[in-house]
Design a protein around this motif. Sequence first.
Motif, PDB file in Angstrom:
ATOM      1  N   CYS A   9       0.798  -1.215   0.000  1.00  0.00           N
ATOM      2  CA  CYS A   9       0.000   0.000   0.000  1.00  0.00           C
ATOM      3  C   CYS A   9       0.833   1.268   0.000  1.00  0.00           C
ATOM      4  N   ASP A  10       2.111   1.196   0.338  1.00  0.00           N
ATOM      5  CA  ASP A  10       2.956   2.382   0.243  1.00  0.00           C
ATOM      6  C   ASP A  10       4.126   2.150  -0.709  1.00  0.00           C
ATOM      7  N   ALA A  11       3.917   1.261  -1.681  1.00  0.00           N
ATOM      8  CA  ALA A  11       4.961   0.984  -2.665  1.00  0.00           C
ATOM      9  C   ALA A  11       5.246   2.236  -3.495  1.00  0.00           C
ATOM     10  N   ALA A  12       6.500   2.415  -3.851  1.00  0.00           N
ATOM     11  CA  ALA A  12       6.911   3.604  -4.610  1.00  0.00           C
ATOM     12  C   ALA A  12       6.236   3.659  -5.968  1.00  0.00           C
ATOM     13  N   GLY A  13       5.880   4.870  -6.368  1.00  0.00           N
ATOM     14  CA  GLY A  13       5.297   5.096  -7.678  1.00  0.00           C
ATOM     15  C   GLY A  13       6.373   5.237  -8.733  1.00  0.00           C
ATOM     16  N   PRO A  14       5.973   5.453  -9.990  1.00  0.00           N
ATOM     17  CA  PRO A  14       6.935   5.605 -11.081  1.00  0.00           C
ATOM     18  C   PRO A  14       7.932   6.729 -10.798  1.00  0.00           C
ATOM     19  N   GLY A  15       9.210   6.423 -10.960  1.00  0.00           N
ATOM     20  CA  GLY A  15      10.261   7.406 -10.754  1.00  0.00           C
ATOM     21  C   GLY A  15      10.774   7.502  -9.332  1.00  0.00           C
ATOM     22  N   PHE A  16      10.143   6.823  -8.377  1.00  0.00           N
ATOM     23  CA  PHE A  16      10.573   6.907  -6.983  1.00  0.00           C
ATOM     24  C   PHE A  16      11.043   5.574  -6.425  1.00  0.00           C
ATOM     25  N   SER A  17      11.076   4.529  -7.245  1.00  0.00           N
ATOM     26  CA  SER A  17      11.538   3.221  -6.805  1.00  0.00           C
ATOM     27  C   SER A  17      13.001   3.317  -6.375  1.00  0.00           C
ATOM     28  N   GLY A  18      13.307   2.770  -5.229  1.00  0.00           N
ATOM     29  CA  GLY A  18      14.674   2.779  -4.717  1.00  0.00           C
ATOM     30  C   GLY A  18      15.043   4.027  -3.942  1.00  0.00           C
ATOM     31  N   ALA A  19      14.175   5.034  -3.937  1.00  0.00           N
ATOM     32  CA  ALA A  19      14.465   6.266  -3.195  1.00  0.00           C
ATOM     33  C   ALA A  19      14.286   6.014  -1.702  1.00  0.00           C
ATOM     34  N   GLU A  20      15.100   6.681  -0.897  1.00  0.00           N
ATOM     35  CA  GLU A  20      14.981   6.580   0.546  1.00  0.00           C
ATOM     36  C   GLU A  20      13.585   7.034   0.958  1.00  0.00           C
ATOM     37  N   LYS A  21      13.000   6.322   1.929  1.00  0.00           N
ATOM     38  CA  LYS A  21      11.660   6.704   2.350  1.00  0.00           C
ATOM     39  C   LYS A  21      11.663   7.140   3.802  1.00  0.00           C
ATOM     40  N   ALA A  22      10.700   7.993   4.114  1.00  0.00           N
ATOM     41  CA  ALA A  22      10.501   8.473   5.476  1.00  0.00           C
ATOM     42  C   ALA A  22       9.011   8.379   5.778  1.00  0.00           C
ATOM     43  N   ILE A  23       8.698   8.054   7.005  1.00  0.00           N
ATOM     44  CA  ILE A  23       7.314   7.997   7.464  1.00  0.00           C
ATOM     45  C   ILE A  23       7.084   9.240   8.312  1.00  0.00           C
ATOM     46  N   ARG A  24       6.065  10.024   7.953  1.00  0.00           N
ATOM     47  CA  ARG A  24       5.776  11.256   8.672  1.00  0.00           C
ATOM     48  C   ARG A  24       4.275  11.382   8.919  1.00  0.00           C
ATOM     49  N   GLU A  25       3.935  12.062  10.030  1.00  0.00           N
ATOM     50  CA  GLU A  25       2.539  12.335  10.380  1.00  0.00           C
ATOM     51  C   GLU A  25       2.359  13.843  10.405  1.00  0.00           C
ATOM     52  N   GLN A  26       1.247  14.304   9.841  1.00  0.00           N
ATOM     53  CA  GLN A  26       0.944  15.731   9.842  1.00  0.00           C
ATOM     54  C   GLN A  26      -0.547  15.924  10.051  1.00  0.00           C
ATOM     55  N   ASP A  27      -0.914  16.533  11.146  1.00  0.00           N
ATOM     56  CA  ASP A  27      -2.320  16.841  11.447  1.00  0.00           C
ATOM     57  C   ASP A  27      -3.237  15.626  11.288  1.00  0.00           C
ATOM     58  N   GLY A  28      -2.803  14.481  11.804  1.00  0.00           N
ATOM     59  CA  GLY A  28      -3.619  13.279  11.773  1.00  0.00           C
ATOM     60  C   GLY A  28      -3.492  12.441  10.514  1.00  0.00           C
ATOM     61  N   ALA A  29      -2.783  12.925   9.511  1.00  0.00           N
ATOM     62  CA  ALA A  29      -2.573  12.150   8.280  1.00  0.00           C
ATOM     63  C   ALA A  29      -1.161  11.565   8.304  1.00  0.00           C
ATOM     64  N   CYS A  30      -1.048  10.290   7.931  1.00  0.00           N
ATOM     65  CA  CYS A  30       0.258   9.621   7.888  1.00  0.00           C
ATOM     66  C   CYS A  30       0.691   9.473   6.427  1.00  0.00           C
ATOM     67  N   PHE A  31       1.963   9.733   6.170  1.00  0.00           N
ATOM     68  CA  PHE A  31       2.492   9.690   4.809  1.00  0.00           C
ATOM     69  C   PHE A  31       3.795   8.897   4.762  1.00  0.00           C
ATOM     70  N   THR A  32       3.978   8.166   3.661  1.00  0.00           N
ATOM     71  CA  THR A  32       5.280   7.640   3.303  1.00  0.00           C
ATOM     72  C   THR A  32       5.810   8.594   2.242  1.00  0.00           C
ATOM     73  N   LEU A  33       6.965   9.191   2.514  1.00  0.00           N
ATOM     74  CA  LEU A  33       7.553  10.178   1.614  1.00  0.00           C
ATOM     75  C   LEU A  33       8.807   9.605   0.957  1.00  0.00           C
ATOM     76  N   ARG A  34       8.986   9.902  -0.320  1.00  0.00           N
ATOM     77  CA  ARG A  34      10.197   9.540  -1.056  1.00  0.00           C
ATOM     78  C   ARG A  34      10.619  10.755  -1.866  1.00  0.00           C
ATOM     79  N   ARG A  35      11.933  10.968  -1.955  1.00  0.00           N
ATOM     80  CA  ARG A  35      12.437  12.156  -2.651  1.00  0.00           C
ATOM     81  C   ARG A  35      13.347  11.767  -3.801  1.00  0.00           C
ATOM     82  N   ARG A  36      13.137  12.445  -4.931  1.00  0.00           N
ATOM     83  CA  ARG A  36      14.013  12.379  -6.103  1.00  0.00           C
ATOM     84  C   ARG A  36      14.263  13.821  -6.523  1.00  0.00           C
TER      85      ARG A  36
END
Length: 124
Positions: free
Chosen positions: A11-38
């Motif tokens: 459910c938090d698998a990387a989308g196109p262009g973000f595979s292999g990117a370092e990921k971070a788990i963050r919470e903001q105002d009750g919403a949880c996100f898996t973040l990846r940066r390119r």
Amino acid sequence: MVSLILGLAACDAAGPGFSGAEKAIREQDGACFTLRRRGDLVEAIRTNPEVLPQFQAVAPKAGIAAQLWTGCRAEWVMGDPAMMVVGMACAGRTPPKLPKRRHTMYCELFAGIGNSFEMECHKT
């Protein structure tokens, strides 16, 4: 049972262009996100359950989470309430251009009769 576990794990698998990117788990105002940066783009995948979330409510939370994680300024967010891409302005650079989208569909969900719902969509 195995397919359920595999489905939940993806459910938090990387989308196109973000595979292999370092990921971070963050919470903001009750919403949880898996973040990846390119580079100056951040992919934000919302992982918390929410009933019929609106993009307009989720996108600012994703942008803030990306800003806090990267130290850059979020300039735009595109996508849907589950998976977004955030354009970042980092180290004095201009943000990447907003990608062109073929079509955007806006849909409204209306209560129907009993337990049914009706959806009305239009293209922009």
